[in-house]
Design an enzyme around this catalytic site. Structure first.
Site, short mmCIF file in Angstrom:
data_model
loop_
_atom_site.label_atom_id
_atom_site.label_comp_id
_atom_site.label_asym_id
_atom_site.label_seq_id
_atom_site.Cartn_x
_atom_site.Cartn_y
_atom_site.Cartn_z
N GLU A 1 52.60 48.28 34.15
CA GLU A 1 52.29 49.17 35.49
C GLU A 1 50.84 48.69 35.86
O GLU A 1 50.57 49.03 37.11
CB GLU A 1 52.21 50.60 35.05
CG GLU A 1 53.83 51.06 34.94
CD GLU A 1 54.40 51.00 33.60
OE1 GLU A 1 53.64 50.05 32.61
OE2 GLU A 1 55.37 51.56 33.11
N CYS B 1 50.37 55.68 32.54
CA CYS B 1 50.93 54.73 33.68
C CYS B 1 51.49 55.59 34.70
O CYS B 1 51.63 55.43 35.69
CB CYS B 1 51.86 53.72 33.03
SG CYS B 1 50.98 52.21 32.31
N CYS C 1 49.66 47.59 30.10
CA CYS C 1 51.04 47.90 30.43
C CYS C 1 51.57 47.16 31.84
O CYS C 1 50.44 46.73 32.66
CB CYS C 1 51.38 49.33 30.64
SG CYS C 1 51.29 50.33 29.13
N CYS D 1 54.77 55.14 30.41
CA CYS D 1 54.15 55.96 29.38
C CYS D 1 53.24 56.74 30.03
O CYS D 1 53.02 56.76 31.60
CB CYS D 1 53.33 55.05 28.53
SG CYS D 1 51.61 54.29 29.36
N ASN E 1 53.76 43.35 30.85
CA ASN E 1 52.72 43.89 30.09
C ASN E 1 52.19 42.51 29.44
O ASN E 1 52.41 41.57 29.21
CB ASN E 1 53.15 44.70 28.88
CG ASN E 1 54.43 44.11 27.99
OD1 ASN E 1 55.30 43.29 28.59
ND2 ASN E 1 54.45 44.68 26.68
N VAL E 2 50.65 42.75 29.13
CA VAL E 2 49.77 41.59 28.83
C VAL E 2 49.11 42.51 27.40
O VAL E 2 48.18 42.95 27.85
CB VAL E 2 48.94 41.28 29.92
CG1 VAL E 2 48.05 39.97 29.48
CG2 VAL E 2 49.80 40.83 31.02
N GLU E 3 49.40 41.63 26.40
CA GLU E 3 48.59 42.23 25.30
C GLU E 3 47.37 41.83 24.94
O GLU E 3 46.97 40.84 25.38
CB GLU E 3 49.82 42.44 24.15
CG GLU E 3 50.72 43.34 24.37
CD GLU E 3 51.82 43.60 23.36
OE1 GLU E 3 51.74 42.63 22.48
OE2 GLU E 3 52.51 44.67 23.39
N1 THU Z 1 54.17 49.37 27.49
C1 THU Z 1 54.30 48.98 28.97
O1 THU Z 1 54.13 47.78 29.54
N2 THU Z 1 54.54 49.97 29.82
C2 THU Z 1 54.77 51.30 29.49
O2 THU Z 1 54.91 52.25 30.42
C3 THU Z 1 55.05 51.46 28.02
C4 THU Z 1 54.31 50.61 27.10
C5 THU Z 1 53.97 48.16 26.73
C6 THU Z 1 52.60 48.35 26.18
C7 THU Z 1 52.64 47.41 24.91
O3 THU Z 1 52.48 46.08 25.25
C8 THU Z 1 54.46 47.56 24.63
O4 THU Z 1 54.78 48.15 25.75
C9 THU Z 1 54.52 48.39 23.25
O5 THU Z 1 53.95 49.58 23.41
#
Ligand code: THU
Length: 141
Positions: A67, A101, A65, A98, A54-56
Protein backbone atom coordinates in the site's frame (compact mmCIF):
# COMPACT_ATOMS: atom_id res chain seq x y z
CA UNK A 1 -12.49 -0.01 -16.60
CA UNK A 2 -15.78 1.87 -16.35
CA UNK A 3 -16.06 5.48 -15.25
CA UNK A 4 -17.93 5.79 -11.98
CA UNK A 5 -19.88 8.69 -10.57
CA UNK A 6 -20.26 9.27 -6.86
CA UNK A 7 -22.10 6.46 -5.10
CA UNK A 8 -21.99 4.18 -8.15
CA UNK A 9 -20.93 0.61 -7.43
CA UNK A 10 -18.15 -1.13 -9.35
CA UNK A 11 -19.19 -3.93 -11.69
CA UNK A 12 -18.04 -7.49 -10.97
CA UNK A 13 -15.83 -7.27 -14.10
CA UNK A 14 -14.08 -4.17 -12.78
CA UNK A 15 -13.46 -5.84 -9.41
CA UNK A 16 -11.89 -8.68 -11.40
CA UNK A 17 -9.74 -6.18 -13.34
CA UNK A 18 -8.57 -4.68 -10.04
CA UNK A 19 -7.70 -8.13 -8.75
CA UNK A 20 -5.71 -8.82 -11.94
CA UNK A 21 -3.79 -5.56 -11.45
CA UNK A 22 -3.07 -6.52 -7.83
CA UNK A 23 -1.81 -9.96 -8.90
CA UNK A 24 0.42 -8.30 -11.54
CA UNK A 25 1.82 -5.95 -8.92
CA UNK A 26 2.40 -8.85 -6.53
CA UNK A 27 4.77 -10.48 -9.08
CA UNK A 28 7.15 -7.55 -8.49
CA UNK A 29 7.30 -7.98 -4.72
CA UNK A 30 10.68 -7.94 -3.01
CA UNK A 31 10.01 -10.18 -0.03
CA UNK A 32 13.14 -12.29 0.59
CA UNK A 33 12.72 -12.12 4.38
CA UNK A 34 9.07 -12.92 4.98
CA UNK A 35 8.64 -14.76 1.69
CA UNK A 36 5.16 -13.25 1.72
CA UNK A 37 4.55 -11.37 -1.51
CA UNK A 38 1.76 -8.81 -1.57
CA UNK A 39 0.18 -6.80 -4.37
CA UNK A 40 -2.36 -4.02 -4.13
CA UNK A 41 -4.33 -2.13 -6.75
CA UNK A 42 -6.88 0.63 -6.65
CA UNK A 43 -9.18 2.49 -9.01
CA UNK A 44 -8.85 6.26 -8.77
CA UNK A 45 -11.69 8.75 -9.02
CA UNK A 46 -10.56 9.71 -12.53
CA UNK A 47 -10.46 6.12 -13.77
CA UNK A 48 -6.77 5.21 -13.43
CA UNK A 49 -5.52 2.01 -11.86
CA UNK A 50 -2.65 2.46 -9.42
CA UNK A 51 -0.80 -0.41 -7.82
CA UNK A 52 2.09 -1.44 -5.63
CA UNK A 53 3.99 -4.39 -4.16
CA UNK A 54 5.73 -4.89 -0.84
CA UNK A 55 9.43 -4.02 -0.68
CA UNK A 56 11.26 -5.47 2.31
CA UNK A 57 14.55 -4.50 3.92
CA UNK A 58 17.38 -6.31 5.73
CA UNK A 59 16.38 -4.08 8.62
CA UNK A 60 13.05 -5.91 8.79
CA UNK A 61 11.02 -3.19 10.46
CA UNK A 62 11.70 -0.83 7.57
CA UNK A 63 9.85 -3.01 5.10
CA UNK A 64 7.32 -1.19 2.96
CA UNK A 65 3.87 -2.64 2.50
CA UNK A 66 2.34 -2.84 -0.96
CA UNK A 67 0.00 0.00 0.00
CA UNK A 68 2.98 2.32 0.55
CA UNK A 69 4.03 1.84 -3.06
CA UNK A 70 0.40 2.23 -4.15
CA UNK A 71 -0.07 5.65 -2.55
CA UNK A 72 3.31 6.72 -3.95
CA UNK A 73 2.17 5.56 -7.37
CA UNK A 74 -1.11 7.49 -6.90
CA UNK A 75 0.81 10.70 -6.44
CA UNK A 76 3.44 10.01 -9.08
CA UNK A 77 0.74 9.52 -11.69
CA UNK A 78 -1.41 12.57 -11.04
CA UNK A 79 -2.84 12.29 -7.53
CA UNK A 80 -6.56 12.04 -6.93
CA UNK A 81 -8.58 9.80 -4.64
CA UNK A 82 -9.16 6.06 -4.34
CA UNK A 83 -12.55 4.64 -5.33
CA UNK A 84 -11.92 0.93 -4.88
CA UNK A 85 -9.11 -1.18 -3.46
CA UNK A 86 -7.97 -4.81 -3.79
CA UNK A 87 -5.02 -6.49 -2.07
CA UNK A 88 -3.74 -10.02 -2.70
CA UNK A 89 -1.21 -12.50 -1.36
CA UNK A 90 1.03 -14.72 -3.49
CA UNK A 91 -1.84 -17.10 -4.14
CA UNK A 92 -4.10 -14.32 -5.38
CA UNK A 93 -6.25 -14.56 -2.25
CA UNK A 94 -7.80 -11.38 -0.88
CA UNK A 95 -5.65 -9.89 1.86
CA UNK A 96 -6.79 -7.40 4.46
CA UNK A 97 -4.67 -4.25 4.57
CA UNK A 98 -2.76 -4.00 7.85
CA UNK A 99 -3.75 -1.35 10.37
CA UNK A 100 -1.10 1.14 9.30
CA UNK A 101 -2.09 0.76 5.67
CA UNK A 102 -5.77 1.31 6.44
CA UNK A 103 -4.66 4.71 7.69
CA UNK A 104 -2.64 5.32 4.50
CA UNK A 105 -5.69 4.46 2.41
CA UNK A 106 -8.00 6.58 4.58
CA UNK A 107 -6.02 9.71 3.73
CA UNK A 108 -6.74 9.27 0.02
CA UNK A 109 -10.23 7.77 0.14
CA UNK A 110 -12.91 8.97 -2.25
CA UNK A 111 -16.18 9.61 -0.35
CA UNK A 112 -17.65 6.16 -1.09
CA UNK A 113 -14.44 4.16 -1.32
CA UNK A 114 -14.91 0.40 -1.20
CA UNK A 115 -12.43 -2.35 -0.36
CA UNK A 116 -12.51 -6.01 -1.25
CA UNK A 117 -12.12 -7.89 2.02
CA UNK A 118 -12.06 -11.52 3.11
CA UNK A 119 -15.71 -11.06 4.05
CA UNK A 120 -16.86 -9.21 0.94
CA UNK A 121 -16.93 -5.60 -0.22
CA UNK A 122 -16.77 -3.07 2.61
CA UNK A 123 -16.48 0.68 3.02
CA UNK A 124 -13.46 2.47 4.40
CA UNK A 125 -15.52 3.36 7.45
CA UNK A 126 -16.21 -0.33 8.11
CA UNK A 127 -12.55 -1.31 8.03
CA UNK A 128 -11.31 1.76 9.91
CA UNK A 129 -14.15 3.07 12.09
CA UNK A 130 -13.81 6.38 13.92
CA UNK A 131 -10.62 7.07 11.98
CA UNK A 132 -8.18 9.81 12.79
CA UNK A 133 -7.80 12.03 9.76
CA UNK A 134 -6.88 15.44 8.40
CA UNK A 135 -10.11 16.85 9.86
CA UNK A 136 -8.79 16.36 13.41
CA UNK A 137 -5.73 18.47 12.75
CA UNK A 138 -7.97 21.49 12.28
CA UNK A 139 -9.91 21.09 15.52
CA UNK A 140 -7.28 22.31 17.98
CA UNK A 141 -5.75 25.04 15.83
N1 THU B 1 2.23 -6.55 3.91
C1 THU B 1 1.77 -5.69 2.95
O1 THU B 1 2.45 -5.43 1.96
N2 THU B 1 0.55 -5.12 3.14
C2 THU B 1 -0.28 -5.40 4.18
O2 THU B 1 -1.32 -4.75 4.32
C3 THU B 1 0.06 -6.49 5.12
C4 THU B 1 1.49 -6.89 5.11
C5 THU B 1 3.57 -7.13 3.74
C6 THU B 1 4.61 -6.58 4.67
C7 THU B 1 5.65 -7.68 4.68
O3 THU B 1 6.53 -7.46 3.60
C8 THU B 1 4.84 -8.94 4.41
O4 THU B 1 3.55 -8.51 3.97
C9 THU B 1 4.67 -9.85 5.62
O5 THU B 1 4.15 -9.13 6.69
Amino acid sequence: MGNYGRGEKLSAEDWQALKAAAVDAMQNAYAPYSRFSVGAAALTDDGRIVSGCNVENASYGLSLCAECALVGNLHMTGGGLLRAFYCVDAGGNVLMPCGRCRQLLYEFRAPDMELMTTTGIKTMDQVLPDAFGPQHLEETR
